[in-house]
Design a protein around this motif. Sequence first.
Motif, short mmCIF file in Angstrom:
data_model
loop_
_atom_site.label_atom_id
_atom_site.label_comp_id
_atom_site.label_asym_id
_atom_site.label_seq_id
_atom_site.Cartn_x
_atom_site.Cartn_y
_atom_site.Cartn_z
N TRP A 106 1.37 -1.34 0.01
CA TRP A 106 0.02 0.14 0.13
C TRP A 106 0.69 1.36 -0.10
CZ3 TRP A 106 0.17 3.84 3.48
CH2 TRP A 106 1.08 3.47 4.29
N PHE A 107 2.12 1.77 1.07
CA PHE A 107 2.83 2.64 1.40
C PHE A 107 3.85 3.14 -0.17
CE2 PHE A 107 6.59 4.54 1.92
CZ PHE A 107 6.04 5.64 2.92
N ALA A 108 4.29 1.46 -0.93
CA ALA A 108 5.19 1.66 -1.92
C ALA A 108 4.02 2.25 -3.09
CB ALA A 108 5.45 0.04 -2.30
N TRP A 109 3.17 2.13 -3.47
CA TRP A 109 2.03 1.79 -4.76
C TRP A 109 1.53 3.48 -4.25
CZ3 TRP A 109 2.63 0.65 -9.31
CH2 TRP A 109 3.22 -1.04 -9.55
N HIS A 110 1.04 3.77 -2.99
CA HIS A 110 1.06 5.49 -2.38
C HIS A 110 1.64 6.27 -2.74
CE1 HIS A 110 -1.16 8.66 0.17
NE2 HIS A 110 0.50 8.73 0.31
N ARG A 111 3.03 5.64 -2.45
CA ARG A 111 3.70 6.39 -2.99
C ARG A 111 4.37 6.81 -4.08
NH1 ARG A 111 9.77 5.81 0.25
NH2 ARG A 111 9.51 3.77 -1.74
N ILE A 112 4.42 6.46 -5.35
CA ILE A 112 4.31 6.05 -6.43
C ILE A 112 2.93 7.32 -7.35
CG2 ILE A 112 4.34 4.63 -8.57
CD1 ILE A 112 5.81 2.38 -7.14
N CYS A 113 1.98 6.97 -6.71
CA CYS A 113 1.00 7.77 -7.50
C CYS A 113 1.49 9.67 -6.68
CB CYS A 113 -0.63 7.03 -6.51
SG CYS A 113 -1.33 5.70 -7.00
N MET A 114 1.79 9.26 -5.52
CA MET A 114 1.93 10.69 -5.13
C MET A 114 3.06 11.34 -6.20
SD MET A 114 -0.89 11.16 -3.48
CE MET A 114 -1.86 10.56 -3.03
N VAL A 115 4.56 10.79 -5.95
CA VAL A 115 5.12 11.57 -6.34
C VAL A 115 4.88 11.88 -8.24
CG1 VAL A 115 7.48 11.12 -7.67
CG2 VAL A 115 6.49 10.11 -5.30
N THR A 116 4.03 10.41 -8.96
CA THR A 116 3.80 10.81 -9.82
C THR A 116 2.58 11.91 -10.41
OG1 THR A 116 3.69 8.71 -10.41
CG2 THR A 116 2.03 10.34 -11.99
N THR A 117 1.48 11.98 -9.13
CA THR A 117 0.80 13.38 -8.87
C THR A 117 1.84 14.92 -9.17
OG1 THR A 117 -0.11 12.68 -7.70
CG2 THR A 117 -0.55 14.60 -7.53
N TRP A 118 2.67 14.94 -7.87
CA TRP A 118 3.87 16.24 -7.95
C TRP A 118 4.51 16.63 -9.06
CZ3 TRP A 118 8.40 18.04 -7.84
CH2 TRP A 118 9.27 19.03 -7.29
N GLY A 119 5.07 15.53 -9.84
CA GLY A 119 5.20 16.18 -11.26
C GLY A 119 4.91 16.71 -12.20
N LEU A 120 3.09 15.57 -12.36
CA LEU A 120 2.63 16.24 -13.06
C LEU A 120 2.26 18.05 -13.33
CD1 LEU A 120 0.96 12.78 -13.87
CD2 LEU A 120 1.94 14.05 -15.47
N THR A 121 1.90 17.61 -12.06
CA THR A 121 1.65 18.96 -11.25
C THR A 121 2.82 20.42 -11.19
OG1 THR A 121 -0.06 18.06 -9.39
CG2 THR A 121 0.56 20.24 -8.69
N MET A 122 3.84 19.87 -11.13
CA MET A 122 5.11 21.00 -10.89
C MET A 122 4.73 21.64 -12.22
SD MET A 122 5.26 22.05 -8.20
CE MET A 122 4.15 21.39 -7.37
N ALA A 123 4.85 20.41 -13.47
CA ALA A 123 5.23 21.02 -15.35
C ALA A 123 3.85 21.33 -15.32
CB ALA A 123 4.79 19.15 -15.46
N GLY A 124 3.08 21.27 -15.27
CA GLY A 124 1.23 21.63 -15.72
C GLY A 124 1.28 23.52 -15.24
N PHE A 125 2.01 23.66 -13.70
CA PHE A 125 2.03 24.19 -13.73
C PHE A 125 2.92 25.88 -14.14
CE2 PHE A 125 4.19 27.79 -10.24
CZ PHE A 125 2.66 28.32 -10.28
N VAL A 126 4.27 25.18 -14.33
CA VAL A 126 5.21 25.92 -15.04
C VAL A 126 5.06 26.23 -16.52
CG1 VAL A 126 7.95 25.86 -15.76
CG2 VAL A 126 7.31 25.07 -13.64
N ILE A 127 4.18 25.06 -16.67
CA ILE A 127 3.45 25.43 -18.25
C ILE A 127 2.82 26.35 -18.64
CG2 ILE A 127 2.69 23.91 -20.74
CD1 ILE A 127 3.76 21.10 -19.76
#
Length: 653
Positions: A443-464
Amino acid sequence: MLELRVVVKMIQHIYLIAIVAVLLKSWTPTSSLPHGAPETICDTMLPYHSGIEPSNSVPPFRIEPSAAMIGQGQTLRVDIVGAPEGLNFGGFMIQARNRNPPYQILGQFNPTADGSAKLMNCENSVNNSATHSNASPKPVISLEWQCPVDFLGQIVFNSTVAQTYDTFWVGIPSNPIQVVKREIAPSVIGISSTRPPLTNTVRNYVPEPEKEAAVPKVDDPFYNGCARSKTCFGFPDGCVKTKSCVAVGSVIVRGDIYEFELKGATNEPAYLALGLSTDDKMGDDLVTECIVQNGKVALFTSLTSGKPNYGTTRIGVPQKNAKIVDSSLIDGKIYCKVQRDILTTVQGQMFDLMNNQYYIMVALGKSVKDNGAGYHDIGRIVSGKAIILSDVQDLSGSSNILLRLHGAFMVTAWIGTTSLGILLARYFKQTWVGSHTCGKDQWFAWHRICMVTTWGLTMAGFVIIFVEIGGWSAARNPHAILGVITTVLCFIQPIGAIFRPGPNDRKRPIFNWLHWLGGNLAHIIAIVAIFFAVKLSKAELPEWMDWILVAFVAFHVIVHLIFSVFYCSQVGGCMADRQISQRVNSFPMGDMSGNRNGIKLERKMDAPFASFRKGLLSVYIIMLIFFVVVLDIIVCLAPIDRAYDELKSKLAN
């Protein structure tokens, strides 16, 4: 003495001549031209009433055709009547013109039996206009108009009506009349209106119920000559080819005449504008504004301001460098044709239409300010390149790939990975017990994968999006501020997780609550921001996308409720569940003795209903992928309605 008397006589004559001249200059006639309008004003329909300007108020007169459809060569009645009825007028002039370019005068009027109208020959055609034969007050005038036999399309009657010599209205339009082939049109001679005619020379029309023919669709002639004799540009991008623009502008150059046409296809706007810019950003751009004022279209020139105070202003902008050649406001839809000078200097900046290259901007909005057009909340588009205006070409809009990427990134992050990550952290701590990924519970491994993906996509979308817009959004929409709040919360979530206290630290419960609150708050605000994004004109998203978002929210909430019911019932209540969860995951020091093997055994066993949770999670992931894919397609192919029509057309061919 003789010479003295001669001088006195001359002085007396000069004095009398001066008095007569003053009296003539100060005298103002009180009636319309007694014998009708001269043919010298056929083009403008503007009477020469001692320099008196036409009224800008809403006309108290109506032009009432007796039918909405007419066949080639047929006749219909046209009435000029006061509103309210009984309001008198003295003079008038009326013409029937093609509703679309080249706006030529069409058809001819028949003589009236009572001689109340005089026929005019405009543009070398016989009896194609009519005016009053006397200036006596009249409450109504009825005329018969003969349709040409070689015209198909729409015509509009335009009339100048003078209530008195110094109070008159120019270009009052009628509702459009569709001209169709005679064999599919009903007989329209003398169709009766809501008011009986002045004379009995017109027969009443009896419709034929069995031949209720539909009005055929007529291609909009505005698009004739696009990319051949004139450059056309509008939104949504690519709409010129399909002749389906919400707003479109064209540029045609004939020698030293620079002519701009603008047309809107929606009945909501307060203005329609075309801007010329040296770059593809707003700021220091020459704008031609066609503004709705008092039921008519008025022309203004303005200059745009860039960030941070986006907008337009007419202050300090000369208005004499452009003139309106033709305009109409039919069913609330704006049309205008404007000719501009080759050179225009505004606040020290020279716009040279002949020698300089310009980006073209077309905008449509629902509001105007005191000194300029309001926000382009219906739509706006900028050409993909700067052009020499005299070079006719097929012009397309600037690339919106960054805008589409921003939308796709945010939908994937906050509809997709965040929703899944929160679900895993909430309900799957006691599932797949004993199984690890990268040394961490599943649960923790996949939770972390999901949230790191969210963080990366959000930061990229914000800059774009900041790169795309070049600053803060000028839209009157809370999407931007909600997006910033979401991004800030998202940014600090992983930083807090890195510095989280240990499992037995007394501050760990505080961290857990703050981490839970920050994640869920960001998730909720992000979804609300996506709802508001649908309302952004720049996004070009369909309004029915709201229903897809509502369906996702409902599905997400229902799954949460199901998980909550089973998650709490497995241990006899959620309070007991929290105690078991704490014991299973924290490893108290007292359990590190002889009972350690028992704890290991307990941790290798999934909590009750594990199979049900796994099955429901599979269904949730499949539906989540479906929602994300559908929403991403809508965002990336926006406007999706036009994309669907183009695909349908290609498949049909």
